[in-house]
Structures are given as structure tokens and as C-alpha cells.
Design an enzyme around this catalytic site. Structure first.
Site, PDB file in Angstrom:
ATOM      1  CG  ASN A 136      -3.711   3.221 -23.826  1.00  0.00           C
ATOM      2  OD1 ASN A 136      -3.479   3.480 -24.945  1.00  0.00           O
ATOM      3  ND2 ASN A 136      -3.480   1.929 -23.275  1.00  0.00           N
ATOM      4  CG  HIS A 138      -2.706   1.950 -27.923  1.00  0.00           C
ATOM      5  ND1 HIS A 138      -3.544   1.044 -27.222  1.00  0.00           N
ATOM      6  CD2 HIS A 138      -3.459   2.079 -28.965  1.00  0.00           C
ATOM      7  CE1 HIS A 138      -4.815   0.782 -27.867  1.00  0.00           C
ATOM      8  NE2 HIS A 138      -4.601   1.462 -29.233  1.00  0.00           N
ATOM      9  CD  GLU A 143      -2.145  -1.339 -24.712  1.00  0.00           C
ATOM     10  OE1 GLU A 143      -2.166  -0.068 -24.788  1.00  0.00           O
ATOM     11  OE2 GLU A 143      -3.283  -2.107 -24.482  1.00  0.00           O
TER      12      GLU A 143
HETATM   13  C1  F6R Z   1      -5.129  -0.955 -34.714  1.00  0.00           C
HETATM   14  C2  F6R Z   1      -4.215  -0.322 -33.819  1.00  0.00           C
HETATM   15  C3  F6R Z   1      -4.624   0.697 -32.765  1.00  0.00           C
HETATM   16  C4  F6R Z   1      -5.736   1.670 -32.920  1.00  0.00           C
HETATM   17  C5  F6R Z   1      -6.111   2.511 -31.823  1.00  0.00           C
HETATM   18  C6  F6R Z   1      -7.332   3.424 -31.953  1.00  0.00           C
HETATM   19  O1  F6R Z   1      -4.477  -1.760 -35.641  1.00  0.00           O
HETATM   20  O2  F6R Z   1      -3.018  -0.524 -33.945  1.00  0.00           O
HETATM   21  O3  F6R Z   1      -3.593   1.613 -32.179  1.00  0.00           O
HETATM   22  O4  F6R Z   1      -5.458   2.561 -34.060  1.00  0.00           O
HETATM   23  O5  F6R Z   1      -6.644   1.495 -30.848  1.00  0.00           O
HETATM   24  O6  F6R Z   1      -8.502   2.643 -32.450  1.00  0.00           O
HETATM   25  P1  F6R Z   1      -9.793   3.437 -33.026  1.00  0.00           P
HETATM   26  O7  F6R Z   1      -9.400   3.896 -34.330  1.00  0.00           O
HETATM   27  O8  F6R Z   1     -10.813   2.247 -33.049  1.00  0.00           O
HETATM   28  O9  F6R Z   1     -10.064   4.200 -32.039  1.00  0.00           O
END
Ligand code: F6R
Length: 246
Positions: A136, A138, A143
Site C-alpha cells: 500500500n 507504506h 500507513e
Molecule cells: C518493516 C517495515 C515495513 C516493511 C514493509 C515491507 O520494518 O517497516 O515497512 O518494510 O512492510 O515488508 P516486506 O519486506 O516483508 O515485504
């Protein structure tokens, strides 16, 4: 914003680790901002390999992680502290006295966020911040919303974030927390250098918005367009929508 497209996540991990190792070897007391989740795992493996070969020591670095789930202790296998211990810190000579984390167990969340904000300043700010990106858009747990947050804050996670991450909790028979503490966009933007890693088709839409979209809190990652030193590492799947009309 430098966008670097590689054939696969392993190639990305070598380049990203190289930037981090160079930073540490240039200044052993570097302040590094780390992320959790799937995206940085290979990069952490490359850093561990280089530590094992004697090419880098993490003994004098100071670390800050982006976020932590509210209500989870450091011993919980799904806490981000545990993740970092398991995927990097515990496998190198990181000094745990220099590891900084938002505490998911804090009783006063506002005071905890203020403590973290002040601590980053006391340590002179972050030299390199490593990031992933949510489907999304973030970064950290900032968010989509109607404003960019400055300092750390408590956030109610969106359904999209819960859907992406609940598998880790279900695997051990737990329910995913609905709240987390996260660094704010301001904390991330004050890092002197930013590296973002995105791989896989599920990230392609968010990546297109990040690189080509208008800067807007409705896709928090777009703010990175305003930073002077950002490197975005993508595999071909994550880059697949770049250049295409919406
Ligand atoms: C984790 C964080 C999140 C992740 C994001 C992607 O510390 O801050 O922003 O980087 O959700 O997650 P993955 O890498 O599991 O796809």
C-alpha cells in the site's frame, strides 16, 4: 532518486550490503537505521558473510529500527527485536548496548515515541536508513493517510498491512497486533542516505507510485522523491510497471 534494477534479490543484496559495509568501514561509529520484513533479509545475510570473512565489524555501530508491534516483548518470536537478533545482530559482533528499538511494551506510548525521537538526535542522526515498502506504499509503518508524520508515533495498522503480515503470527498460533510504534516520515527523511529494496510483483504498483506518482501522504513512500540521496533497488518484477501509462 537513483533507481537500480537487478535480475534478482541476490544481486540486490550484494549491492545494498556493499553500501552499508563501506559506510561502516569509513566510520566505525556509523548510525544505521534498519528495517525488518522479507525485503532486507538477503542483505543482512551478505553483511553477516562479510563479517565472518573479517571484512567488517559491527561492534561500534549504533542502530535504530523503524518499528515494533505494540504489546510484544523482545522475546516474542514475532517481535521485530527478535527478528533483528535472529537475522543480523545475534550473528555479528553488534553491541546490544548500542541497539535502539521502540519498545512494544511501553505503558506510555507517547513518552516512548518522544524518547526515541530524542535518542536519534542524541546519536547525531541516522547515516543510512534501509527501507522496504508495503504493497500500500507504506514505509516503516507510516500507513496511507492525509498527512506525513514527523516523529515516531503509535499507528493503527491497515487491513492491507495485516493481510501481508498475519501469516507470521498464524504460523505460531497467534493473532497479529493491530497497533505498532513507528518512526515518522520526518525521522526517515532526516537520514543522510536512504536505501529502499522492493522485490516481487506484489510491490510493482506501490513502486510505480513511489517513482512516478505525485508526492502525497496517500502513498507515503512518494515523499522519498524529495530526499537528496535515495537509492531504490528493484528486481524486474517490482519494476515491471515503471514507464507504463496508468
Ligand atoms: C518493516 C517495515 C515495513 C516493511 C514493509 C515491507 O520494518 O517497516 O515497512 O518494510 O512492510 O515488508 P516486506 O519486506 O516483508 O515485504
Amino acid at each position: 532518486m537513483r533507481v537500480i534494477i537487478k535480475d534478482n534479490p541476490i544481486e540486490i543484496s550484494h549491492e545494498a550490503a556493499d553500501i552499508i559495509v563501506k559506510q561502516i568501514n569509513n566510520y566505525h561509529g556509523s548510525v544505521l537505521g534498519f528495517a525488518t520484513g522479507a525485503s532486507p533479509v538477503e542483505t543482512y545475510k551478505r553483511i553477516i558473510e562479510r563479517y565472518e570473512k573479517g571484512e567488517v565489524s559491527l561492534k561500534y555501530i549504533t542502530t535504530f529500527n523503524l518499528d515494533e508491534y505494540v504489546g510484544l516483548s523482545r522475546e516474542n518470536v514475532n517481535s521485530y527485536f527478535y527478528f533483528m537478533k535472529d537475522n543480523l545482530f545475534g550473528k555479528t559482533d553488534v553491541d546490544f548496548n548500542r541497539v535502539n528499538f521502540l519498545s512494544g511494551e511501553a505503558t506510555d506510548l507517547e513518552a516512548e515515541c518522544k524518547r526515541y525521537y530524542d535518542r536519534i538526535r542524541e546519536c547525531g542522526g541516522i547515516d543510512i536508513q534501509l527501507l522496504g515498502i508495503g504493497t500500500n506504499g507504506h514505509i516503516g509503518f507510516n500507513e496511507p493517510g492525509d498527512k506525513f508524520a514527523d516523529g515516531p508515533f503509535a499507528v493503527k495498522l491497515t487491513q492491507s498491512t495485516i493481510d501481508s503480515n498475519k501469516k507470521y503470527f498464524e504460523a505460531v498460533g497467534d493473532t497479529m497486533p493491530e497497533y505498532a510504534l513507528t518512526m515518522g516520515i520526518g525521522d526517515i527523511m532526516r537520514a543522510r542516505k536512504i536505501i529502499l529494496i522492493a522485490t516481487g510483483e506484489s510491490k510493482a504498483k506501490a513502486v510505480k507510485e513511489l517513482v512516478e506518482g505525485q508526492v502525497s501522504p496517500s502513498c507515503p513512500a512518494t515523499i522519498l522523491q524529495m530526499h537528496a540521496d535515495v537509492t531504490i533497488f528493484l528486481d524486474k518484477a517490482a519494476a515491471s510497471l515503471l514507464g507504463e501509462k496508468k
